[in-house]
Design a protein around this motif. Structure first.
Motif, PDB file in Angstrom:
ATOM      1  N   GLY A  20      56.925  49.488  79.235  1.00  0.00           N
ATOM      2  CA  GLY A  20      56.274  48.338  78.620  1.00  0.00           C
ATOM      3  C   GLY A  20      54.808  48.546  78.303  1.00  0.00           C
ATOM      4  O   GLY A  20      54.186  47.695  77.666  1.00  0.00           O
ATOM      5  N   ALA A  21      54.243  49.671  78.728  1.00  0.00           N
ATOM      6  CA  ALA A  21      52.837  49.962  78.455  1.00  0.00           C
ATOM      7  C   ALA A  21      52.694  50.622  77.087  1.00  0.00           C
ATOM      8  O   ALA A  21      53.656  51.112  76.496  1.00  0.00           O
ATOM      9  CB  ALA A  21      52.260  50.872  79.533  1.00  0.00           C
ATOM     10  N   VAL A  22      51.472  50.653  76.598  1.00  0.00           N
ATOM     11  CA  VAL A  22      51.126  51.396  75.392  1.00  0.00           C
ATOM     12  C   VAL A  22      50.410  52.670  75.818  1.00  0.00           C
ATOM     13  O   VAL A  22      49.494  52.623  76.655  1.00  0.00           O
ATOM     14  CB  VAL A  22      50.235  50.575  74.454  1.00  0.00           C
ATOM     15  CG1 VAL A  22      49.730  51.432  73.291  1.00  0.00           C
ATOM     16  CG2 VAL A  22      50.991  49.360  73.923  1.00  0.00           C
ATOM     17  N   LYS A  24      47.873  54.576  75.131  1.00  0.00           N
ATOM     18  CA  LYS A  24      46.645  54.476  74.340  1.00  0.00           C
ATOM     19  C   LYS A  24      46.161  55.848  73.890  1.00  0.00           C
ATOM     20  O   LYS A  24      45.733  56.037  72.759  1.00  0.00           O
ATOM     21  CB  LYS A  24      45.571  53.761  75.168  1.00  0.00           C
ATOM     22  CG  LYS A  24      44.265  53.514  74.452  1.00  0.00           C
ATOM     23  CD  LYS A  24      43.379  52.566  75.254  1.00  0.00           C
ATOM     24  CE  LYS A  24      43.114  53.085  76.665  1.00  0.00           C
ATOM     25  NZ  LYS A  24      42.184  52.187  77.410  1.00  0.00           N
ATOM     26  N   ARG A  48      51.642  54.878  70.813  1.00  0.00           N
ATOM     27  CA  ARG A  48      53.029  54.422  70.843  1.00  0.00           C
ATOM     28  C   ARG A  48      53.314  53.609  72.100  1.00  0.00           C
ATOM     29  O   ARG A  48      52.726  53.831  73.155  1.00  0.00           O
ATOM     30  CB  ARG A  48      54.006  55.610  70.819  1.00  0.00           C
ATOM     31  CG  ARG A  48      53.872  56.626  69.713  1.00  0.00           C
ATOM     32  CD  ARG A  48      53.819  56.077  68.319  1.00  0.00           C
ATOM     33  NE  ARG A  48      54.701  54.956  68.027  1.00  0.00           N
ATOM     34  CZ  ARG A  48      54.803  54.403  66.823  1.00  0.00           C
ATOM     35  NH1 ARG A  48      54.079  54.865  65.815  1.00  0.00           N
ATOM     36  NH2 ARG A  48      55.618  53.384  66.628  1.00  0.00           N
ATOM     37  N   GLY A  49      54.243  52.666  71.988  1.00  0.00           N
ATOM     38  CA  GLY A  49      54.705  51.911  73.144  1.00  0.00           C
ATOM     39  C   GLY A  49      55.754  52.691  73.907  1.00  0.00           C
ATOM     40  O   GLY A  49      56.555  53.420  73.320  1.00  0.00           O
ATOM     41  N   THR A  51      59.035  52.422  75.898  1.00  0.00           N
ATOM     42  CA  THR A  51      60.110  51.448  76.045  1.00  0.00           C
ATOM     43  C   THR A  51      60.885  51.617  77.347  1.00  0.00           C
ATOM     44  O   THR A  51      61.351  50.629  77.929  1.00  0.00           O
ATOM     45  CB  THR A  51      61.090  51.532  74.861  1.00  0.00           C
ATOM     46  OG1 THR A  51      61.623  52.869  74.789  1.00  0.00           O
ATOM     47  CG2 THR A  51      60.365  51.219  73.551  1.00  0.00           C
ATOM     48  N   LEU A  64      59.790  56.397  73.564  1.00  0.00           N
ATOM     49  CA  LEU A  64      58.747  55.715  72.815  1.00  0.00           C
ATOM     50  C   LEU A  64      59.354  54.775  71.782  1.00  0.00           C
ATOM     51  O   LEU A  64      60.535  54.883  71.436  1.00  0.00           O
ATOM     52  CB  LEU A  64      57.835  56.749  72.139  1.00  0.00           C
ATOM     53  CG  LEU A  64      57.228  57.817  73.057  1.00  0.00           C
ATOM     54  CD1 LEU A  64      56.382  58.791  72.255  1.00  0.00           C
ATOM     55  CD2 LEU A  64      56.407  57.164  74.176  1.00  0.00           C
ATOM     56  N   ASP A  65      58.510  53.880  71.256  1.00  0.00           N
ATOM     57  CA  ASP A  65      59.020  52.830  70.372  1.00  0.00           C
ATOM     58  C   ASP A  65      59.310  53.297  68.951  1.00  0.00           C
ATOM     59  O   ASP A  65      59.757  52.507  68.124  1.00  0.00           O
ATOM     60  CB  ASP A  65      58.055  51.634  70.351  1.00  0.00           C
ATOM     61  CG  ASP A  65      56.662  52.001  69.854  1.00  0.00           C
ATOM     62  OD1 ASP A  65      56.449  53.155  69.428  1.00  0.00           O
ATOM     63  OD2 ASP A  65      55.768  51.121  69.891  1.00  0.00           O
ATOM     64  N   GLY A 113      48.292  47.654  78.747  1.00  0.00           N
ATOM     65  CA  GLY A 113      49.254  46.647  78.314  1.00  0.00           C
ATOM     66  C   GLY A 113      50.374  46.316  79.268  1.00  0.00           C
ATOM     67  O   GLY A 113      51.092  45.354  79.044  1.00  0.00           O
ATOM     68  N   ALA A 114      50.570  47.078  80.353  1.00  0.00           N
ATOM     69  CA  ALA A 114      51.611  46.749  81.339  1.00  0.00           C
ATOM     70  C   ALA A 114      50.919  46.370  82.638  1.00  0.00           C
ATOM     71  O   ALA A 114      50.999  47.060  83.641  1.00  0.00           O
ATOM     72  CB  ALA A 114      52.546  47.923  81.556  1.00  0.00           C
TER      73      ALA A 114
END
Length: 296
Positions: A20-22, A24, A48-49, A51, A64-65, A113-114
């Motif tokens: 769930g994190a990006v 960076k 990328r995120g 997943t 990755l997303d 982000g997570a």
């Protein structure tokens, strides 16, 4: 080399910080590990995120997303640690201690982000580990994965399957079990432990566990149960400590304290009523620990 249960414990330990994190930024502090990093690796994955985190055999998979997957192998001495604020957590415990020397920090995943921002740091003194990036849809045909057998924890592994693989084979049982085309992710430590639990010698020919009609013998049925149980016990030992470990220590899992034969040369066999002693032999350059009195 870290085995499947250790890699699974690492996956579980990293998942809360990474899923769930990006990503960076991916910071590469050298141009290679065991192999050179992919061309434009950092640029391709930064931003990328993430997943999900999964595992195939001894490979850690970071999805990755955009449909790509970072493939990581720990090699002989690789490990990850998570740093968030002032705390540091090193998921996974190994039979041989992992390095915490920062001069061997070669890859840094800068995450956001997570929850709190975090850094996931890959440390590898001997640099036998590696990282690559693979399109998830192409993974089945990728050279890393296309020849791998079933997971020892999956439903595909049963006595009927191994009977087909072992039929007519004079290959020593230990070598047959270490062949990743037969079973994926099963390594030296847990093969020794499973053979002890099933009272089978590592020297025994694999084909002797198959009947003349091609059916699995009772001994092969026993071996499959032992493989499943020893892997499950090892994963549980690592995973159960995730709730309680001290973050700055990072020590997880204590299954090595429960080894019955591995690295226990000259110690009494633990089989009730056996009275034998654990011995050590070398097969194809690998140490095999077993009790000649009760493993045949």
């Amino acid at each position: 080399m870290p085995e499947l249960p250790e890699v699974e414990t690492v996956r579980r330990g990293l998942a809360p910080s990474m899923e769930g994190a990006v990503l960076k930024e991916l910071e590469l502090r050298r141009s290679d590990l065991r192999f050179p990093f992919p061309v434009d690796f950092a640029r391709t994955v930064s931003g990328r995120g993430i997943t999900s985190l999964s595992r195939r055999a001894k490979y850690l998979l970071i999805d990755l997303d955009d449909g790509m997957t970072i493939v990581s192998h720990l090699g002989m001495s690789g490990s990850f640690r998570v740093e968030a604020g002032a705390s540091a957590d090193a998921p996974g415990t190994f039979h041989h201690p992992r390095s915490k020397d920062e001069k061997h920090d070669h890859v840094v995943f800068h995450l956001t982000g997570a929850g709190d921002d975090a850094r996931v740091i890959y440390n590898d003194p001997r640099r036998f580990g590696f990282m690559d990036i693979v399109r998830r849809a192409d993974m089945v045909s990728h050279p890393f994965f296309r020849d791998l057998g079933p997971e020892p924890t999956g439903n595909e592994l049963d006595a009927d399957y191994l009977a087909k693989r072992f039929a007519g084979k004079a290959q020593p049982l230990k070598s047959a079990l270490l062949d990743q085309k037969n079973i994926a992710g099963l390594g030296n430590i847990y093969v020794c432990e499973a053979l002890w639990r099933s009272h089978l010698s590592p020297l025994r020919a694999a084909g002797t566990l198959v009947t003349d009609s091609g059916r699995p013998s009772e001994a092969l049925e026993r071996l499959v149960i032992a493989i499943r149980e020893v892997i499950a016990d090892a994963i549980a030992a690592g995973g159960s400590s995730l709730r309680d470990h001290i973050q700055t220590d990072g020590s997880l899992g204590y299954f090595q304290h429960s080894f019955s034969v591995y690295d226990r040369e000259a110690q009494p066999c633990g089989t009730p009523g056996c009275g034998g002693t654990v011995g050590r032999i070398v097969q194809a350059g690998r140490s095999s620990f077993y009790c000649a009195a009760c493993q045949s």
